[in-house]
Design a protein around this motif. Structure first.
Motif, short mmCIF file in Angstrom:
data_model
loop_
_atom_site.label_atom_id
_atom_site.label_comp_id
_atom_site.label_asym_id
_atom_site.label_seq_id
_atom_site.Cartn_x
_atom_site.Cartn_y
_atom_site.Cartn_z
N CYS A 33 0.82 -1.22 0.00
CA CYS A 33 0.00 0.00 0.00
C CYS A 33 0.85 1.26 0.00
CB CYS A 33 -0.93 0.00 1.20
SG CYS A 33 -0.10 0.28 2.78
N ILE A 34 2.16 1.12 0.08
CA ILE A 34 3.04 2.28 0.27
C ILE A 34 2.87 3.34 -0.81
CG2 ILE A 34 5.46 3.02 0.28
CD1 ILE A 34 6.08 0.48 1.87
N ASN A 35 2.84 2.96 -2.07
CA ASN A 35 2.73 3.96 -3.14
C ASN A 35 1.41 4.73 -3.06
OD1 ASN A 35 5.22 3.68 -4.30
ND2 ASN A 35 4.57 2.04 -5.64
N LYS A 36 0.33 4.02 -2.75
CA LYS A 36 -0.96 4.70 -2.63
C LYS A 36 -0.93 5.69 -1.47
CE LYS A 36 -4.95 2.84 -4.32
NZ LYS A 36 -6.13 2.01 -4.40
N VAL A 37 -0.34 5.29 -0.38
CA VAL A 37 -0.26 6.18 0.78
C VAL A 37 0.63 7.38 0.46
CG1 VAL A 37 0.56 6.37 3.16
CG2 VAL A 37 -0.72 4.35 2.45
N LYS A 38 1.78 7.16 -0.16
CA LYS A 38 2.68 8.27 -0.50
C LYS A 38 2.00 9.26 -1.44
CE LYS A 38 6.91 7.12 -1.64
NZ LYS A 38 8.10 6.37 -2.06
N HIS A 39 1.22 8.78 -2.41
CA HIS A 39 0.52 9.68 -3.32
C HIS A 39 -0.56 10.48 -2.60
CE1 HIS A 39 2.88 8.25 -6.47
NE2 HIS A 39 1.98 7.68 -7.25
N SER A 40 -1.12 9.91 -1.56
CA SER A 40 -2.19 10.61 -0.84
C SER A 40 -1.67 11.73 0.04
CB SER A 40 -3.02 9.61 -0.02
OG SER A 40 -2.24 9.05 1.00
N PHE A 41 -0.36 11.82 0.25
CA PHE A 41 0.22 12.89 1.06
C PHE A 41 -0.08 14.26 0.46
CE2 PHE A 41 3.95 10.11 2.77
CZ PHE A 41 3.06 9.42 3.57
N SER A 42 -0.27 14.32 -0.84
CA SER A 42 -0.49 15.61 -1.51
C SER A 42 -1.96 16.01 -1.55
CB SER A 42 0.07 15.55 -2.93
OG SER A 42 -0.62 14.56 -3.68
N THR A 43 -2.85 15.27 -0.90
CA THR A 43 -4.26 15.60 -0.90
C THR A 43 -4.65 16.34 0.38
OG1 THR A 43 -5.00 13.59 0.24
CG2 THR A 43 -4.71 13.45 -2.15
N ASP A 44 -5.86 16.84 0.41
CA ASP A 44 -6.37 17.49 1.61
C ASP A 44 -6.84 16.48 2.65
OD1 ASP A 44 -5.94 20.01 0.54
OD2 ASP A 44 -7.96 20.16 -0.29
N TYR A 45 -6.84 15.20 2.30
CA TYR A 45 -7.36 14.16 3.18
C TYR A 45 -6.31 13.56 4.10
CZ TYR A 45 -10.93 14.40 -0.43
OH TYR A 45 -11.85 14.85 -1.31
N VAL A 46 -5.04 13.79 3.77
CA VAL A 46 -3.96 13.09 4.47
C VAL A 46 -2.91 14.08 4.93
CG1 VAL A 46 -2.11 11.39 4.20
CG2 VAL A 46 -4.33 10.99 3.12
N ASN A 47 -2.42 13.88 6.14
CA ASN A 47 -1.27 14.61 6.66
C ASN A 47 -0.19 13.60 6.97
OD1 ASN A 47 -2.23 17.34 6.76
ND2 ASN A 47 -3.55 16.72 8.44
N ALA A 48 1.04 13.95 6.71
CA ALA A 48 2.17 13.06 7.00
C ALA A 48 3.16 13.79 7.89
CB ALA A 48 2.85 12.63 5.71
N HIS A 49 3.70 13.05 8.85
CA HIS A 49 4.71 13.59 9.76
C HIS A 49 5.85 12.59 9.85
CE1 HIS A 49 1.96 16.71 11.11
NE2 HIS A 49 1.04 15.78 11.10
N THR A 50 7.06 13.09 9.78
CA THR A 50 8.24 12.26 9.90
C THR A 50 8.94 12.58 11.21
OG1 THR A 50 8.51 12.22 7.50
CG2 THR A 50 10.43 11.62 8.83
N LEU A 51 9.14 11.55 12.02
CA LEU A 51 9.86 11.75 13.28
C LEU A 51 11.35 11.87 12.97
CD1 LEU A 51 8.02 9.17 15.55
CD2 LEU A 51 7.56 11.61 15.27
N THR A 52 12.01 12.81 13.60
CA THR A 52 13.42 13.05 13.30
C THR A 52 14.36 12.57 14.39
OG1 THR A 52 13.21 15.28 14.20
CG2 THR A 52 12.90 15.02 11.82
N GLU A 53 13.79 11.98 15.43
CA GLU A 53 14.63 11.42 16.48
C GLU A 53 13.98 10.15 17.00
OE1 GLU A 53 14.18 13.62 20.47
OE2 GLU A 53 13.83 15.17 18.96
N ASN A 54 14.74 9.36 17.71
CA ASN A 54 14.26 8.09 18.23
C ASN A 54 13.37 8.34 19.45
OD1 ASN A 54 13.86 5.54 19.25
ND2 ASN A 54 15.98 4.92 19.08
N PHE A 55 12.14 7.85 19.38
CA PHE A 55 11.21 8.01 20.48
C PHE A 55 10.94 6.69 21.20
CE2 PHE A 55 10.40 11.80 18.08
CZ PHE A 55 10.20 12.76 19.07
N ARG A 56 11.78 5.69 20.96
CA ARG A 56 11.59 4.40 21.61
C ARG A 56 12.08 4.45 23.05
NH1 ARG A 56 12.13 -0.22 17.09
NH2 ARG A 56 11.15 0.98 15.46
#
Length: 84
Positions: free
Chosen positions: A46-69
């Protein structure tokens, strides 16, 4: 009015992704968490479908920049490796 959290989404195939998404109720949210770099499935992902949806008004994407484990989890995993 619910929140569904789908963890490790990078290993969900496209059929399961569509099934999960189609179950979203009115006023609800879907949270997909995962790391694309850790995907174990290459075909029908499903990765490609999800990545393409990042550019829509329906999806927000956030990338963590540090380890939160939890640091204790890493220590426990190291300990468990020492046990036969």
């Amino acid at each position: 009015n619910a929140v569904m959290i789908i963890d490790e989404y990078e290993d969900i195939n496209i059929d399961d992704f569509n099934l999960i998404t189609s179950r979203l109720g009115k006023g609800s949210k879907l949270l997909f968490t995962g790391d694309i770099a850790q995907s174990k499935i290459k075909k029908d992902s499903c990765i490609n479908k999800v990545k393409h949806s990042f550019s829509t008004d329906y999806v927000n994407a956030h990338t963590l920049t540090e380890n939160f484990r939890e640091p204790e989890a890493a220590a426990l995993l190291d300990f468990l490796k020492t046990i036969d």
